[in-house]
Design an enzyme around this catalytic site. Structure first.
Site, short mmCIF file in Angstrom:
data_model
loop_
_atom_site.label_atom_id
_atom_site.label_comp_id
_atom_site.label_asym_id
_atom_site.label_seq_id
_atom_site.Cartn_x
_atom_site.Cartn_y
_atom_site.Cartn_z
N HIS A 245 -87.93 30.40 -6.42
CA HIS A 245 -88.26 31.50 -7.33
C HIS A 245 -87.55 31.35 -8.68
CE1 HIS A 245 -89.02 35.67 -8.60
NE2 HIS A 245 -87.73 35.76 -8.88
N HIS B 299 -93.63 33.35 -14.13
CA HIS B 299 -93.36 32.92 -12.75
C HIS B 299 -94.56 33.21 -11.86
CE1 HIS B 299 -92.54 34.26 -8.63
NE2 HIS B 299 -91.77 33.19 -8.55
N ASP C 157 -82.76 32.84 -11.93
CA ASP C 157 -83.31 34.19 -11.81
C ASP C 157 -82.44 35.18 -12.59
OD1 ASP C 157 -85.14 36.07 -10.88
OD2 ASP C 157 -84.05 36.42 -9.02
N HIS D 166 -90.80 36.78 -15.78
CA HIS D 166 -91.29 36.93 -14.41
C HIS D 166 -92.82 36.92 -14.34
CE1 HIS D 166 -87.22 37.69 -12.96
NE2 HIS D 166 -87.71 37.66 -11.74
#
Length: 378
Positions: A286, A272, A186, A269
Site C-alpha cells: 500500500h 494509489h 504511507d 491516495h
C-alpha cells in the site's frame, strides 16, 4: 454500518470533527498486556481473533496462555489475505457457533480492515493488534474493500473507532524491513494530503472540517519520519526495538492514522487507488503505491522543487519507490496511465480535496512528469 465508495461530506454545517481510538498502548512485549487490557474494557467470554500468519505463529501462544485466566477464550481464525466481501462474509458466519464479545484483528492493514468490518457486521467492539507498521489502517474507523484479486472496490465507514490499539514493538522489530518502509511511504503522504484538504476547506475522512490539531499531528508525523526513518530501518535490520523505531512506529500507526482521518486525504491516495487497478502493481504494498501518488500530487500542485527534491531524496535514502516501473507500471503505456488517472478522479474520490479542479488528463501528465523526476533517484 455506512458503506460508500467515496469520502464525501456527511455534515452540512462546517463543523470540526476529531475521531480516534479509545486507548493506544505501545511498547516492547505489549502483547503480554492484552488480557489485562481486554479485562479493563469489561470483556468476558469468547473473542474472535482474525490473525495473519505472523500473529498465528508468534502471538497466538501468548493469547492462549494469558486470556483464559481473565475469563476470555480466544477463538483464532486465519485471515485469508484480502479484505474482500467474501472474506468478511466467511468470518461473520463464525458467529453462528460462538457468542463473541469482541473481535481482535492481528496482522497487517488488511487484517485490521477485515476485523473492523466483521465487528461492525456483528455489532461488536473491535481491538487491533498490528504485527507490522506498514500502514496507518489500525487507527481508523474505516475499511478499504478489495476484490479477491486485489483491486480497490470501495470503502466501509463506521460509527466508532477501535476500543483498543495495542502495538508490540518487539514483534514489529522482527518484521521484514520492506513493511516498515512501506509504512514510511504511507505516513509521508499524511502531511501533504492534510495540507491540501485544509487549503481547499474540504471535509476530513470522519465527516467534518479539519481542526488545527489535525494539521499539527500530521506535521509532527512528517517531522518524525524525516528525522528517524533511516535509524528505524537500521533497528529493523538488527531486529531490535530502539527509541528511533518506537518513534517511527508511533508515527506510522498513530500519528499518520489520526492525521489522515482528521486531516483528510487528497490526490496521493486517489492515485494509489488508480494504481491498484493495474494487475502489475498487485505485488506492491500500500505505502509503496501511495508514495508514487505523493510524487504525482506534489508535481500537480506545482510545489517548490526544493520540497519535491526533499521527498525524492528521502525515498531514495529509505528505499521507497521513485518511479512507476518500481510499482509495476509502464510509464510509456499511455492507456495504462490514463486508466490510473481516470480512476483517481471518479466522483467522490479524495483527489477532489485538492484546492483546484483535478482532471484525468492533468493527473496523467503529472504521473509522467513525476516519473521523469524520480528516475534521477534510482
Amino acid at each position: 454500518m455506512a458503506y460508500r465508495t467515496d469520502f464525501g461530506s456527511i455534515h452540512q454545517r462546517p463543523l470540526g470533527v476529531f475521531g480516534a481510538p479509545a486507548r493506544y498502548v505501545q511498547g516492547p512485549g505489549a502483547t503480554w498486556e492484552l488480557g489485562r487490557e481486554l479485562q479493563r474494557l469489561g470483556f468476558q467470554g469468547p473473542v474472535l481473533f482474525i490473525a495473519g500468519g505472523t500473529a498465528q505463529r508468534t502471538l497466538a501462544p501468548i493469547w492462549q496462555e494469558q486470556l483464559p485466566p481473565v475469563g476470555l477464550q480466544p477463538v483464532i481464525d486465519a485471515f485469508g489475505g484480502e479484505c474482500s466481501e467474501s472474506e468478511i462474509k466467511r468470518l461473520v458466519a463464525m458467529s453462528d457457533h460462538h457468542g463473541f464479545c469482541a473481535v481482535v484483528g492481528a496482522g497487517g492493514g488488511k487484517a485490521s480492515d477485515t476485523a473492523r468490518a466483521v465487528a461492525d457486521e456483528l455489532g461488536l467492539p473491535v481491538v487491533i493488534t498490528p504485527t507490522l507498521a506498514s500502514t496507518d489502517s489500525p487507527c481508523s474507523a474505516l475499511s478499504v474493500i478489495y476484490s479477491d484479486e486485489g483491486s480497490v472496490t470501495g470503502f466501509r465507514f463506521y460509527n466508532r473507532h477501535p476500543e483498543l490499539l495495542l502495538v508490540d514493538t518487539e514483534v514489529i522489530a522482527k518484521a521484514p524491513k520492506r513493511q516498515l518502509v512501506a509504512g514510511l511511504g504511507d505516513g509521508l503522504a499524511t502531511w501533504f494530503e492534510a495540507r491540501a484538504t485544509h487549503e481547499s476547506h474540504r471535509n476530513n475522512v470522519v465527516g467534518g472540517k479539519p481542526l488545527t490539531s489535525a494539521l499539527m499531528l500530521a506535521k509532527l508525523c512528517h517531522d518524525i519520519l524525516l528525522a528517524d526513518g533511516p535509524a528505524a530501518c537500521a533497528a529493523i535490520d538488527a531486529g531490535v526495538p530502539t527509541p528511533a523505531l518506537e518513534r517511527i512506529v508511533e508515527a506510522n500507526i498513530l500519528l499518520s492514522g489520526l492525521g489522515f482521518e482528521i486531516g483528510g486525504l487528497a490526490l496521493a491516495h486517489a492515485v494509489h487507488n488508480g494504481i491498484s487497478t493495474i494487475p502489475g502493481s498487485h505485488h506492491n504494498l500500500h505505502g509503496e503505491k501511495v508514495v508514487i501518488g505523493l510524487h504525482t500530487q506534489l508535481v500537480l500542485e506545482g510545489q517548490p522543487q526544493s520540497e519535491i527534491d526533499e521527498v525524492f531524496r528521502y525515498c531514495q535514502q529509505v528505499g521507497l519507490p521513485t518511479t512507476l516501473a518500481q510499482v509495476g507500471i509502464d510509464a510509456s503505456n499511455d492507456a495504462e496511465l490514463m486508466a490510473i488517472a481516470e480512476r483517481s478522479v471518479i466522483p467522490g474520490e479524495t483527489s477532489h480535496n485538492e484546492p483546484f479542479e483535478v482532471t484525468a488528463i492533468a493527473v496523467m501528465r503529472a504521473l509522467k512528469a513525476a516519473d521523469q523526476l524520480g528516475g534521477a533517484y534510482l
